[in-house]
Design an enzyme around this catalytic site. Structure first.
Site, PDB file in Angstrom:
ATOM      1  N   ASP A 263       0.857  -1.162   0.000  1.00 54.20           N
ATOM      2  CA  ASP A 263       0.000   0.000   0.000  1.00 54.20           C
ATOM      3  C   ASP A 263       0.911   1.235   0.000  1.00 54.20           C
ATOM      4  O   ASP A 263       2.135   1.139   0.174  1.00 54.20           O
ATOM      5  CB  ASP A 263      -0.959  -0.010   1.211  1.00 54.20           C
ATOM      6  CG  ASP A 263      -2.174   0.870   0.970  1.00 54.20           C
ATOM      7  OD1 ASP A 263      -3.202   0.645   1.611  1.00 54.20           O
ATOM      8  OD2 ASP A 263      -2.085   1.782   0.103  1.00 54.20           O
TER       9      ASP A 263
HETATM   10  C1  GLC Z   1      -4.302   4.280  -0.287  1.00 51.82           C
HETATM   11  C2  GLC Z   1      -5.191   3.146   0.169  1.00 51.82           C
HETATM   12  C3  GLC Z   1      -5.303   2.015  -0.816  1.00 51.82           C
HETATM   13  C4  GLC Z   1      -5.192   2.579  -2.219  1.00 51.82           C
HETATM   14  C5  GLC Z   1      -3.786   3.116  -2.390  1.00 51.82           C
HETATM   15  C6  GLC Z   1      -3.576   3.757  -3.767  1.00 51.82           C
HETATM   16  O1  GLC Z   1      -3.566   4.789   0.787  1.00 51.82           O
HETATM   17  O2  GLC Z   1      -4.925   2.577   1.449  1.00 51.82           O
HETATM   18  O3  GLC Z   1      -6.560   1.383  -0.582  1.00 51.82           O
HETATM   19  O4  GLC Z   1      -5.464   1.567  -3.172  1.00 51.82           O
HETATM   20  O5  GLC Z   1      -3.445   4.054  -1.382  1.00 51.82           O
HETATM   21  O6  GLC Z   1      -4.359   4.892  -3.883  1.00 51.82           O
END
Ligand code: GLC
Length: 739
Positions: A263
């Site tokens: 993430d």
């Molecule tokens: C965010 C979220 C995740 C998302 C990623 C890309 O912080 O936790 O769910 O897909 O970043 O945007």
């Protein structure tokens, strides 16, 4: 490319080039506005590193992506194309109900259809991957990200995760108008202590295995090609550094051979968790855990080389990840066509395709949950010129009705309640008045779509309120469109109070004072504490954040053109003190029976144990009766099945669609077992007076759990099966499993 060609490519790549494949950046690094200053400097990246980047996130637009890809490939040493990914959580341009609302449809086929539309629109804008489905099991309404999940139930989550993956990927991610799913957040992110986002997750191995992991596994069984690690620790290990979770379970035990992406900045955060002393140590831990892509940090790209040169990690482990990424690009067909389905004409077409709108409108109505309908005040009538309806509330004109993870839609394409109402031709008279604004005086809100100020003065609010009260006084019925602001849920949207915003409740109180016939249409991304509204309003329609066709769908249901189809995917607590609250709890040693005056039970002194509205609950515009539950036999043997039959009758005056739910209770196990668990559901449509016999087959596999020795098995003994229209189903039969 053939496997052989991929292997030769890998062998020909420099160490820097290989490491570059593991880097993911946002698109602004590539749209050529002199990046050596801004973002690159901030992330301490060289132009060479940027030229080696493996993938991009959160950039959309067929023309833009074609341009970036074309320019990029000129500088990439082997012309290896990038993968383009984004969060398409509930639709790209056509926005569907938020996933928590989709969960209320209990309709895997419809969920798959929505995912397929999202995939087509995303593919045509140039995307290859969506960061969806979010499969985290959620039971705490304080957590803002409950809106992204499909709810509290293990079985329902699994069925809908499968459906989303099939809708996105179809027969393969390289096929036309298909994109790869990315299952998130692996694992257990939906159970943070105190409902506070990014907080610690502490669950037993048994709860992890039995309740939290099955949803992710169901998505993998549907062939999801990508997973994303979660921010949280599990067993005090950050998921991006968790070898047992990401290598032993995901890859070895489950056989996942796709890409594992972190993430956003989660690899760097291993340091902040206090589990790595520096970037190099974090890079080593994450690569050892099998994380292939580092989302938006320089940990891999600036520290893997030194770690390899110092012998802290093997180049073979790096090659493993690089090869998975090359294979993934090959699965997408990017070596032959680096633009895949990017299609400017489609992407920039003037209107949303009519069939997409139609699906959004139907799916929204299927997700609405009618929580109360006293005196059958709903549906409203269109054809009575002697009647007047006052439509009141900020959500009459609110265009932000798509939830906090809808990043690419056009607000002007959303249908407000007011617009939908004014399109209708009807005899019944009506007035429209906002009464207040959505956010509240002097409030502001921040989220992925930027900063929003509440731009209303006290004088304007006073005038709005006065007009609304005057209209309500003169009306036969008042419909109040209220609810929390879209940014009040979603990422970093945890709250300790979960009521409708106070300024809106103040308006509600003044309206019910002048007119008792109030219908509340409630917008929210989480279950709210609706006690006051439940006491004072005649009807409550929970509409969540319905998406592009919000106004049309709500008017369709309010006026009875369509019945509300939803059944709650997540319990609505009596108050925030109850959470986490969910139906499939354990008995405890001191079972409390509602109404008992025995103090020494598992109970509260100041609130019931039961939530205000239970999982699976929802009213219709007709009523149903359940009769004649029977089993074809009362003993179940492994390899066989017991058929449970029940008659469902439409006892009302309208055609309706019921969600028939089957729950099973294991009376005694080598460990404590839930009071009941959903093991099947069927949607059936019945004409008024019609009776249908619905059947479910109970199998031994349904009865398996992690026993006292952590073996996944079933145990001989006594069981009950319940069938009904919610998790409160009372119609039951007994059976035994013999082994
Ligand atoms: C965010 C979220 C995740 C998302 C990623 C890309 O912080 O936790 O769910 O897909 O970043 O945007």
């Amino acid at each position: 490319m053939t496997e052989q060609q991929l292997k030769e490519l890998l062998a020909d790549m420099s160490l820097e080039e290989k490491i570059g494949q593991l880097l993911q950046l946002t698109g602004n690094f590539f749209d050529g506005d002199g990046l050596a200053t801004g973002p690159m400097q901030d992330m301490n990246l060289t132009q060479e590193t940027v030229n080696n980047t493996g993938s991009v996130l959160t950039t959309v637009g067929a023309a833009k992506i074609r341009k970036i890809q074309t320019e990029y490939m000129k500088h990439q040493p082997h012309g290896i194309p990038m993968i383009f990914m984004a969060d398409i959580i509930n639709g790209f341009r056509t926005v569907f109900p938020i996933p928590l609302a989709q969960g209320c449809s209990f309709d895997p086929e419809e969920v798959e259809e929505m995912a397929a539309v999202a995939a087509k629109e995303s593919a045509r804008t140039g995307l290859h991957v969506t960061f969806s489905p979010m499969v985290d099991l959620v039971r705490d309404a304080r957590w803002g990200r409950v809106m992204e999940s499909t709810g509290e139930d293990v079985y329902l989550n699994g069925r809908l995760a499968e459906a989303m993956v099939k809708g996105y990927q179809g027969e393969g991610i390289g096929k036309k108008d298909k994109i790869s799913a990315c299952v998130k957040h692996f694992a257990g992110y939906g159970a943070p202590i105190a409902g506070r986002d990014y907080n610690t997750v502490e669950v037993s191995e048994r709860t992890l295995r039995e309740e939290i992991l099955p949803g992710y596994k169901a998505a993998l069984d549907a062939d999801a090609r990508m997973f994303m690690t979660s921010f949280n620790t599990l067993g005090r290990i950050p998921s991006s550094a968790n070898k047992e979770l990401c290598r032993d379970i995901l890859r070895k035990e489950w056989g996942f051979d796709g890409i594992l992406i972190s993430d956003w900045a989660a690899i760097k955060e291993i340091i902040f968790h206090g589990v790595a002393e520096d970037d190099e140590a974090a890079a080593v831990l994450a690569l050892e855990a099998g994380v292939d892509i580092d989302m938006m940090t320089n940990v891999y790209c600036n520290h893997l080389k030194s770690a390899i040169e110092k012998g802290k990690i093997s180049v073979e482990l790096l090659d493993e990840s690089v090869y998975r990424i090359l294979q993934f690009k090959n699965e997408l067909g990017l070596f032959e066509n680096p633009f895949k389905d990017a299609d400017e004409d489609y992407d920039e077409q003037a209107e949303i395709p009519a069939e997409h709108r139609a699906l959004a409108r139907k799916a929204a109505a299927d997700s609405f949950v009618l929580l109360k309908n006293e005196d059958e005040i709903l549906p409203l009538t269109k054809d009575d010129s002697s009647k007047t309806i006052a439509f009141v509330g900020p959500y009459m004109e609110e265009k932000k009705v798509c939830g906090s993870w809808s990043l690419f839609y056009k607000e002007e394409e959303c249908v407000t309640l007011s617009k939908a109402l004014q399109e209708m031709s009807m005899q019944t008279k009506y007035t429209i008045s906002r009464g207040c604004n959505t956010l509240g005086y002097g409030k502001s809100s921040d989220g992925f779509t930027g900063h929003i100020e509440s731009n209303v003065t006290l004088e304007e609010l006073a005038q709005m309120e006065q007009e609304a009260i005057a209209n309500a006084k003169k009306a036969d019925v008042v419909v109040m469109a209220l609810g929390e602001y879209f940014n009040e849920t979603g990422e970093a949207g945890s709250k300790t109070e979960i009521t409708i915003p106070e300024h809106q409740l103040e308006l509600f109180r003044k309206i019910v004072d002048v007119n008792p016939n109030v219908v509340v249409v409630n917008f929210s991304g989480r279950p709210l504490d609706l006690r006051e509204v439940d006491r004072k309003a005649k009807a409550i329609l929970q509409v969540w954040f319905p998406g592009t066709e919000a106004g049309h769908a709500i008017m369709d249901v309010l006026f009875g053109d369509v019945a509300p189809g939803g059944r709650l995917s997540m319990s609505f607590p009596y108050n925030v003190g109850q959470v986490p609250v969910f139906y499939s709890e354990l008995h405890t040693g001191r079972r409390y029976v509602e109404g008992s005056d025995n103090r020494f039970c598992s109970r509260y002194l100041d609130a019931p144990n039961k939530p205000l509205f239970v999982f699976g609950y929802g009213l219709d515009y007709t009523t149903y009766a359940y009769e004649n539950i029977s089993l074809n036999q009362n003993t179940l043997k492994a390899g066989e099945g017991i058929t449970v039959s029940v008659d469902v009758i439409n006892t009302g005056k309208r055609k309706g669609t019921e969600v028939v739910q089957m729950y099973i209770q294991d009376l005694v196990g080598s460990v404590a077992r839930p009071v009941r668990e959903l093991k099947g559901f069927q949607k059936i449509t019945l004409e008024p007076g019609e009776r249908k016999t619905v059947q479910f087959v109970i199998t031994e596999e349904m009865l398996r759990f992690y026993d006292v020795s952590m073996q996944y098995t079933s145990e001989a003994g006594a069981f009950k099966v319940f069938v009904g229209g919610s998790s409160d189903a009372q119609l039951e039969q007994d059976f035994v499993l013999s082994k």
